[in-house]
Design a protein around this motif. Structure first.
Motif, PDB file in Angstrom:
ATOM      1  N   LEU A 123       0.803  -1.214   0.000  1.00  0.00           N
ATOM      2  CA  LEU A 123       0.000   0.000   0.000  1.00  0.00           C
ATOM      3  C   LEU A 123       0.842   1.273   0.000  1.00  0.00           C
ATOM      4  CD1 LEU A 123      -2.646  -1.090   2.678  1.00  0.00           C
ATOM      5  CD2 LEU A 123      -2.808  -1.296   0.192  1.00  0.00           C
ATOM      6  N   GLU A 124       0.411   2.238  -0.806  1.00  0.00           N
ATOM      7  CA  GLU A 124       0.895   3.620  -0.786  1.00  0.00           C
ATOM      8  C   GLU A 124       2.425   3.707  -0.742  1.00  0.00           C
ATOM      9  OE1 GLU A 124      -1.143   6.414  -0.986  1.00  0.00           O
ATOM     10  OE2 GLU A 124      -2.735   4.976  -1.362  1.00  0.00           O
ATOM     11  N   GLN A 125       3.071   3.186  -1.779  1.00  0.00           N
ATOM     12  CA  GLN A 125       4.529   3.210  -1.853  1.00  0.00           C
ATOM     13  C   GLN A 125       4.992   4.110  -2.999  1.00  0.00           C
ATOM     14  OE1 GLN A 125       6.670   1.668   0.359  1.00  0.00           O
ATOM     15  NE2 GLN A 125       4.751   1.316   1.465  1.00  0.00           N
ATOM     16  N   PRO A 126       6.085   4.849  -2.795  1.00  0.00           N
ATOM     17  CA  PRO A 126       6.608   5.690  -3.883  1.00  0.00           C
ATOM     18  C   PRO A 126       7.340   4.849  -4.925  1.00  0.00           C
ATOM     19  CG  PRO A 126       8.016   5.848  -1.955  1.00  0.00           C
ATOM     20  CD  PRO A 126       6.846   4.991  -1.545  1.00  0.00           C
ATOM     21  N   TYR A 127       7.336   5.325  -6.156  1.00  0.00           N
ATOM     22  CA  TYR A 127       8.039   4.617  -7.234  1.00  0.00           C
ATOM     23  C   TYR A 127       8.305   5.613  -8.351  1.00  0.00           C
ATOM     24  CZ  TYR A 127       9.425   0.491  -9.967  1.00  0.00           C
ATOM     25  OH  TYR A 127      10.134  -0.447 -10.652  1.00  0.00           O
ATOM     26  N   TRP A 128       9.445   5.509  -8.972  1.00  0.00           N
ATOM     27  CA  TRP A 128       9.724   6.382 -10.115  1.00  0.00           C
ATOM     28  C   TRP A 128      10.383   5.564 -11.220  1.00  0.00           C
ATOM     29  CZ3 TRP A 128      14.662   6.790 -11.911  1.00  0.00           C
ATOM     30  CH2 TRP A 128      15.700   6.462 -11.036  1.00  0.00           C
ATOM     31  N   TYR A 129      10.174   6.036 -12.436  1.00  0.00           N
ATOM     32  CA  TYR A 129      10.796   5.379 -13.589  1.00  0.00           C
ATOM     33  C   TYR A 129      10.827   6.375 -14.746  1.00  0.00           C
ATOM     34  CZ  TYR A 129       5.895   4.685 -14.917  1.00  0.00           C
ATOM     35  OH  TYR A 129       4.575   4.881 -15.212  1.00  0.00           O
TER      36      TYR A 129
ATOM     37  N   TYR B   9       2.030   4.082  -5.652  1.00  0.00           N
ATOM     38  CA  TYR B   9       1.243   2.939  -6.115  1.00  0.00           C
ATOM     39  C   TYR B   9       0.752   2.103  -4.942  1.00  0.00           C
ATOM     40  CZ  TYR B   9       4.953  -0.381  -4.963  1.00  0.00           C
ATOM     41  OH  TYR B   9       5.859  -1.141  -4.281  1.00  0.00           O
ATOM     42  N   SER B  10      -0.320   1.339  -5.198  1.00  0.00           N
ATOM     43  CA  SER B  10      -0.796   0.288  -4.304  1.00  0.00           C
ATOM     44  C   SER B  10      -1.088  -0.935  -5.176  1.00  0.00           C
ATOM     45  CB  SER B  10      -2.053   0.709  -3.547  1.00  0.00           C
ATOM     46  OG  SER B  10      -1.788   1.768  -2.644  1.00  0.00           O
ATOM     47  N   ALA B  11      -0.681  -2.109  -4.719  1.00  0.00           N
ATOM     48  CA  ALA B  11      -0.905  -3.358  -5.467  1.00  0.00           C
ATOM     49  C   ALA B  11      -1.717  -4.311  -4.595  1.00  0.00           C
ATOM     50  CB  ALA B  11       0.425  -3.993  -5.860  1.00  0.00           C
ATOM     51  N   PHE B  12      -2.769  -4.911  -5.177  1.00  0.00           N
ATOM     52  CA  PHE B  12      -3.700  -5.739  -4.414  1.00  0.00           C
ATOM     53  C   PHE B  12      -3.847  -7.122  -5.048  1.00  0.00           C
ATOM     54  CE2 PHE B  12      -4.906  -1.309  -4.097  1.00  0.00           C
ATOM     55  CZ  PHE B  12      -5.135  -1.120  -2.740  1.00  0.00           C
ATOM     56  N   PRO B  13      -3.925  -8.171  -4.201  1.00  0.00           N
ATOM     57  CA  PRO B  13      -4.218  -9.505  -4.743  1.00  0.00           C
ATOM     58  C   PRO B  13      -5.720  -9.662  -4.977  1.00  0.00           C
ATOM     59  CG  PRO B  13      -3.934  -9.640  -2.374  1.00  0.00           C
ATOM     60  CD  PRO B  13      -3.673  -8.196  -2.757  1.00  0.00           C
ATOM     61  N   PHE B  14      -6.096 -10.404  -6.011  1.00  0.00           N
ATOM     62  CA  PHE B  14      -7.497 -10.748  -6.260  1.00  0.00           C
ATOM     63  C   PHE B  14      -7.657 -12.252  -6.073  1.00  0.00           C
ATOM     64  CE2 PHE B  14     -10.841 -12.263  -9.179  1.00  0.00           C
ATOM     65  CZ  PHE B  14     -11.926 -11.615  -8.608  1.00  0.00           C
ATOM     66  N   PHE B  15      -8.475 -12.627  -5.085  1.00  0.00           N
ATOM     67  CA  PHE B  15      -8.678 -14.047  -4.769  1.00  0.00           C
ATOM     68  C   PHE B  15      -9.938 -14.566  -5.474  1.00  0.00           C
ATOM     69  CE2 PHE B  15      -6.046 -12.571  -1.310  1.00  0.00           C
ATOM     70  CZ  PHE B  15      -5.209 -13.650  -1.044  1.00  0.00           C
ATOM     71  N   TYR B  16      -9.794 -15.721  -6.089  1.00  0.00           N
ATOM     72  CA  TYR B  16     -10.939 -16.402  -6.693  1.00  0.00           C
ATOM     73  C   TYR B  16     -10.862 -17.876  -6.318  1.00  0.00           C
ATOM     74  CZ  TYR B  16     -14.367 -17.942 -10.160  1.00  0.00           C
ATOM     75  OH  TYR B  16     -15.472 -18.492 -10.765  1.00  0.00           O
ATOM     76  N   ARG B  17     -11.875 -18.299  -5.572  1.00  0.00           N
ATOM     77  CA  ARG B  17     -11.920 -19.680  -5.076  1.00  0.00           C
ATOM     78  C   ARG B  17     -10.660 -20.037  -4.282  1.00  0.00           C
ATOM     79  NH1 ARG B  17     -14.655 -22.968 -10.228  1.00  0.00           N
ATOM     80  NH2 ARG B  17     -16.668 -21.869 -10.150  1.00  0.00           N
ATOM     81  N   GLY B  18     -10.270 -19.119  -3.440  1.00  0.00           N
ATOM     82  CA  GLY B  18      -9.161 -19.347  -2.526  1.00  0.00           C
ATOM     83  C   GLY B  18      -7.787 -19.197  -3.114  1.00  0.00           C
ATOM     84  N   GLU B  19      -7.688 -18.758  -4.366  1.00  0.00           N
ATOM     85  CA  GLU B  19      -6.390 -18.653  -5.039  1.00  0.00           C
ATOM     86  C   GLU B  19      -6.203 -17.233  -5.569  1.00  0.00           C
ATOM     87  OE1 GLU B  19      -4.072 -20.520  -8.954  1.00  0.00           O
ATOM     88  OE2 GLU B  19      -6.179 -21.011  -8.526  1.00  0.00           O
ATOM     89  N   VAL B  20      -4.966 -16.722  -5.495  1.00  0.00           N
ATOM     90  CA  VAL B  20      -4.670 -15.415  -6.086  1.00  0.00           C
ATOM     91  C   VAL B  20      -4.576 -15.609  -7.595  1.00  0.00           C
ATOM     92  CG1 VAL B  20      -3.090 -13.466  -6.193  1.00  0.00           C
ATOM     93  CG2 VAL B  20      -3.413 -14.684  -4.033  1.00  0.00           C
TER      94      VAL B  20
END
Length: 483
Positions: free
Chosen positions: A94-100, A112-123
């Motif tokens: 969550l809420e991390q700086p990044y540059w490129y 940026y923030s990156a989130f897992p999406f679970f479907y039937r117990g699996e990412v």
């Protein structure tokens, strides 16, 4: 995947529903101001919204169906540092700086923030949301403009400071003494620090002092330092110059707007320490520099600040700088909580009854002994503001023929609060120092409200008459955070 919950039967009966909702979903994603892209567990990018195209100067046709390293320019480390990590751990970042650097060589600073999406117990996917730092600067600039417009419109319809010291209700010895002292110091120019629990009437005193001072013809500008993010608070207090950041315009800060008047800094203990250092310089030099500016601007206004925690305690806990405290607290006014001035409970209740008589077209002229007894036994964690809330609630259930405000006029929820909390006002059996007794009483009261509200922080803070931030602080300092 549909945006709303529909059964399989409904989808089977309406074959176009899934397609329509997916189109709606993509339309919404393309309309937001954040860049969003999704990576499937097979490594392929399955979603790349419009803002991502605009921000990275890439067409989604060049991106969709490819891996991150195939789609984006080399070298590209984000997949290894972020996406794969979320896939492996199943935990968001969550809420991390990044540059490129973009393909055109321009450096881009992101959060940026990156989130897992679970479907039937699996990412099965990871979705990443980017915010461009330049966009955040635009947001601050736009908010400043809106705040300036709102201030103009609000001041057009009503006077800045509505209350006089004569409007302060109370017959207790403490309140009479405080009002007398406030009237005595009002004509001076020295800074004033007001200390009182939430709901005791700190802003009422601030407005009263302003209206009794030599600055009364000038504006009264108030701001709650706990309610505004640090970056925006600095801009609001000191103003901005054009070019300070993307989208910034020449906007005077609140110190300039309070010229020849009074600026009221509420919950000063919530102001970040870095900003307190800048405020101290303004108070010492009586000059302000706008954000991004180099020219000091003289300011002439009285400063009244307030805190809902003991200022000496705040200095010890380093939430207020000691040098700023001594600058602000040339004069200190301590407003006692309502539970310590019981003589004021009836007179305040009658004041609120008269107020709501006018608003609701009623003819109540007294309150019952039963209700007064319940009020006097109650601890009033929300102080005068909570008492007003009780009276207004009861007045909503008054019949037109009723002339006495009764305990039964209170909703059941308020009656339960009076009953459950009444003994907290008089801890007769406690032993120890006054500080330890008050801390234990406060701790028990917060535990009670948390249990009553099933640990709902927002509801508990409302019931106690304090801010969420202050409640979190008390939970931590009283050792309730592990319970």
């Amino acid at each position: 995947m549909p945006l709303t919950g529909h059964s399989k039967a409904e989808i089977a009966d309406q074959p176009d529903m899934l397609e329509e909702e997916n189109l709606l979903f993509r339309k919404i994603i393309d309309s937001i101001h954040e860049a969003v892209y999704v990576v499937h567990k097979d490594g392929k990018i399955t979603l790349y919204n419009r803002e991502s195209e605009r921000m990275e100067n890439l067409d989604r046709k060049e991106v969709l169906g490819k891996t991150e390293k195939e789609a984006f320019f080399q070298p590209y480390y984000f997949a290894d540092e972020v996406t794969k990590k979320v896939f492996n751990t199943g935990k968001p970042i969550l809420e991390q700086p990044y540059w490129y650097y973009l393909t055109n060589g321009r450096k881009t600073n992101m959060i940026y923030s990156a989130f897992p999406f679970f479907y039937r117990g699996e990412v099965t996917s990871v979705y990443v949301i980017f915010r461009n730092m330049n966009q955040m600067s635009d947001f601050i600039a736009n908010t400043m403009e809106l705040q300036k417009k709102f201030t103009k419109e609000t001041n057009y319809y009503r006077k800045d400071a509505l209350y006089l010291l004569d409007d302060i209700v109370g017959k207790s010895v403490q309140m009479k003494k405080i009002v007398r002292e406030a009237r005595q110091i009002a004509p001076r120019q020295s800074p004033v620090l007001i200390f009182g629990k939430t709901g005791t009437g700190k802003e009422l005193f601030a407005q009263g002092i302003h209206n009794a001072s030599l600055f009364a013809k000038g504006p009264f500008i108030g701001i709650n330092c706990a309610a505004i993010p640090e970056t925006l608070l600095e801009s609001m207090l000191f103003g901005t110059v054009k070019g300070a950041f993307t989208g910034a315009t020449d906007v005077p800060g609140l110190f300039e707007q309070a010229e020849d008047g009074t600026i009221f800094l509420d919950e000063i203990n919530s102001m970040p320490l870095s900003l307190q250092a800048k405020l101290l310089r303004v108070l010492q030099e009586k000059k302000v520099r706008r954000l991004g500016g180099s020219v000091p601007i003289p300011v002439n206004c009285r400063v009244i600040s307030a805190t809902n925690v003991d200022p000496t305690q705040a200095v010890q806990e380093q939430t207020i700088r000691s040098d700023l405290y001594f600058r602000l607290a040339t004069i200190t006014i301590n407003i006692p909580p309502l539970v310590e001035r019981q003589e004021d409970i009836k007179v305040l209740t009658m004041h609120f009854i008269e107020k709501f008589n006018l608003e609701f077209d009623l003819f109540v002229h007294d309150l019952s002994n039963e209700l007064l007894y319940a009020f006097e036994k109650y601890a009033w964690p929300g102080n005068v503001r909570e008492l007003e809330n009780f009276v207004e609630s009861a007045m909503n259930f008054i019949q037109r023929e009723d002339t006495i405000l009764e305990l039964d006029h209170l909703p059941e929820y308020f009656r339960e609060r009076l009953e459950s909390n009444k003994d907290c006002a008089h801890p007769a059996t406690h032993t120890g120092t006054l500080q330890s007794i008050l801390a234990e009483t406060e701790k028990n009261l917060i535990k009670q409200y948390l249990a009553q509200n099933r640990n709902n922080i927002t509801k508990t803070a409302q019931d106690l008459g304090i801010s969420r931030q202050n409640l979190y602080y008390k939970i931590k300092t009283l050792g309730l955070d592990n319970k």
